[in-house]
Design an enzyme around this catalytic site. Structure first.
Site: not given
Ligand SMILES: *[C@@H]1O[C@H](CO)[C@@H](O)[C@H](O)[C@H]1NC(C)=O
Ligand SMILES: *[C@@H]1O[C@H](CO)[C@@H](O)[C@H](O)[C@H]1NC(C)=O
Length: 674
Positions: A42, A272, A311
């Site tokens: 993360k 995120d 992404s």
């Protein structure tokens, strides 16, 4: 200055493709001869997301992480640095491997994974109090981002150091089930759970309604949390300020931003990118509403794409989804003025309006006494008069009445001189040929002529640089019982509209139904439901509907509901609006919102929430009023209703009322200016 500092975990995600997972004692062979590695964790995702989201002129985000002293560690460091992330606070740990995510991707598409913490767990825990180790990690940061994939004591110390330095602290919640300590919560400015994390943290509270979400957030605040930002998937997101803080005390709701392409493909990385975009916008000292908006747009891009890091969107990709421009970026704050979160609200500059406006050309025939003789009383003169209307963009022409006999260059020249463009061509079938109907006419010869005339209208539209043609079937109906065969009329219309749609390739052809008219007391298409059914039977992508506010009132419908229905079916091609007293048989063409204020407001509210992208045409008939002033009034009125609709969208009471059909709450909000 204005820098984002991310402190957290980084993993080498290694994907192995297998037919099935091994059972104890079994060995399976990977389906491909090699594994593939991607950056994960993360912390790393948020650092890369912040780098891609950063506006020009702002410093790159810094990332503090722990790698193993191995080849993978070097590879990870290079990959992050190549994204423009400052890696000078990263360190490698002797005798440790880098964090790893081993992902077993089965042929069925199911995924099993194993996380190896590796160096992510190897943060020093014996830091000398005077060493300023944690101060160094947050030095120069406006916003500090934390997650829960490294030892919690690191987060505790970093948050404390960040607070001392006056930075804003954002805490992600995933990756760890333990409750937060009160001391950490107190040093966090924005606690950012998703819906399921919020439920878990608040001890299994329901999050089914907005009221539940607010209550769960308040429960966290009672345990020491400051503002809570909850991502709610398809329901959008909400920022709940700490009660009694200097921030506005009303929660700020953000509706979801439409996912590009309309399909959610993979939610990995969405949280995120949401949090990183929120952090970047905070560092730019934008109003909280804008921070949420940019964050939602970033999340929407991320869910439209596969993977985590691949992404994560760029700033341009996220901004492209917003219907209103963000206000210009305030200058990067200097180090001495880091009182950021609340002081940073600014005046919004006037953004360009997201929809274009047109107004009825024939209305410009009125009140000739107000113009001098140099303005001709013909189509080109009326175009010139529309050029006087402040805020007008488009001219809609009737065909054949306005255009037949004119040269394309003359029309384009008049538009250019007036500073306007063509909006749509609207079919008006001449009575002498079509008194018994156009597309439903019993004579095949006449129906064919109607299709032919429509094809000519489409040609004109293309020559004038637009792709919208609207059909008002004025004569397609009947006056008496036992006058017509409805089954037959419908079959004729379906075939004729198909033929017209096929003759109008590249044009959006739309039907503007009207339930009743002096020319046909009963229409063959008397309601929005009937019009949608017809559109469905015609079955052509370039055939849809234009809704007319006055016609909807005449049909006894609630315009906003009709709009929602047509927009939901993907068939809302155009919108014509005016108002009237809705006496039987009279379409008054009065100024928009002048009679049915609440209906007009609700229509605009639904236009916004359904993401309408066509133009707005004022179909009004000023007879005794100056048509230029009347058109300007319509435009101002529409924009004011738009602003009001924005407020209502953000109002948690209204959103709650809509969920529960709570009339009194809505009426009470409408009493105020909230
Ligand atoms: C929320 O985040 C967790 C990770 O902490 C994830 O497992 C879960 O699917 C997310 N929930 C929703 C509703 O997206
Ligand atoms: C109406 O027209 C349809 C199709 O041509 C026909 O089948 C039907 O019998 C007609 N109905 C009446 C009442 O004439």
């Amino acid at each position: 200055m204005g820098r984002i500092a991310v402190i957290g975990a980084i993993n080498a995600d290694i994907t192995v493709r297998v037919s099935t997972l091994p059972t104890p004692g079994e060995t399976v062979t990977s389906l491909s001869p090699r594994t593939s590695m991607a950056v994960g964790g993360k912390g790393a995702n948020q650092a890369v997301a912040a780098a891609r989201m950063a506006a020009e002129g702002y410093p790159s985000p810094s990332f503090a992480a722990r790698f193993g002293a191995d080849a993978q560690g070097r590879e990870l460091r290079d990959a992050i640095a190549a994204e423009g992330v400052d890696v000078s606070h990263c360190a490698s740990v002797e005798g440790m491997t880098s964090g790893q995510g081993l992902v077993f991707l089965q042929e069925s598409g199911e995924v099993g994974s194993v996380v190896v913490g590796g160096a992510n767990s190897a943060w020093p825990d014996d830091v000398d109090e005077n060493s300023q180790f944690y101060e160094g990690l947050v030095e120069g940061a406006a916003v500090v981002m934390l997650q829960r994939e490294i030892p919690e004591h690191v987060n505790e110390h970093v948050a404390q150091a960040a607070k001392k330095a006056g930075a804003i602290v954002i805490q992600d919640v995933g990756g760890e089930d333990r409750p937060f300590s009160r001391s950490l919560l107190q040093n966090v400015d924005y606690l950012c759970p998703n819906e399921s994390e919020l439920a878990r943290l608040s001890g299994g509270a329901s999050t089914a309604t907005d009221q539940d979400v607010l209550a769960a957030a308040r429960a966290l605040q009672e345990r020491g949390a400051n503002a809570v930002v909850v991502t709610l998937g398809e329901r959008g997101s909400v920022l709940v300020p700490r009660p009694g803080s200097e921030q506005e005390s009303a929660p700020i709701f953000q509706l979801p931003v439409a996912v590009p392409g309309g399909v959610v493909r993979d939610v990995t990385g969405a949280g995120d990118s949401f949090r990183a975009a929120f952090a970047v916008a905070l560092a730019e000292r934008r109003p909280l509403e804008e921070c949420l908006k940019l964050a939602s747009a970033a999340g929407a891009v991320a869910v439209s794409r596969l993977g985590a890091v691949p992404s994560l969107p760029t700033r341009a990709e996220a901004e492209a989804l917003l219907d209103e421009k963000l206000s210009p970026t305030p200058p990067a704050p200097s180090c001495s003025e880091r009182e950021i979160s609340n002081a940073g609200r600014r005046e919004k500059s006037e953004p360009s309006f997201p929809l274009l406006f047109g107004s009825r050309l024939n209305s410009m025939r009125s009140r000739r006494d107000l113009v001098d003789d140099s303005v001709s009383n013909d189509v080109l003169g009326w175009v010139a008069r529309q050029g006087e209307v402040r805020g007008l963009d488009l001219v809609d022409f009737n065909y054949p009445q306005h255009l037949r006999g004119l040269a394309t260059e003359d029309v384009l020249g008049a538009l250019a001189r007036a500073g306007l463009r063509a909006g749509a061509v609207c079919m008006r079938f001449p009575e002498e040929h079509f008194r018994q109907g156009a597309f439903s006419n019993p004579s095949e010869v006449v129906r064919t002529a109607a299709v032919q005339l429509t094809a000519e209208g489409c040609e004109w539209a293309k020559r004038l640089g637009t792709d919208e043609v609207v059909v008002w079937p004025q004569f397609d109906g009947y006056d008496y019982h036992l006058q017509a065969n409805y089954t037959e009329a419908e079959a004729r219309m379906v075939n004729a509209y198909r033929a017209a749609s096929d003759a109008c390739v590249g044009v959006k052809l739309s039907l503007e139904f009207k339930p009743t008219d002096e020319a046909a007391r009963f229409s063959f298409v008397p309601s929005t439901g009937a019009a949608l059914l017809l559109a469905e039977r015609v079955g052509r992508d370039n055939f849809g509907l234009t809704l007319d506010f006055g016609h909807l009132l005449a049909a006894g419908e609630n315009p906003a509901q009709s709009l929602a229905m047509v927009a939901g079916a993907g068939k809302l091609f155009g919108l014509q609006i005016g108002d009237g007293h809705s006496r039987l048989g009279a379409e008054d063409g009065l100024a928009f919102g002048s009679v049915h204020g609440a209906a007009a407001l609700e229509l605009v509210f639904w236009l916004r929430t359904t993401g309408y992208e066509g133009h707005v045409y004022f179909d009004t008939f000023p007879r005794n009023e100056d048509p230029v002033r009347e058109a300007e009034h319509n435009i101002r009125r529409f924009k004011a209703l738009w602003d009001r609709a924005v407020k209502l969208e953000r109002n948690s009471e209204v959103r709650g009322a809509l969920l529960e059909y709570d009339a009194m709450t809505t009426l009470e909000v409408l009493e105020t200016n909230a």
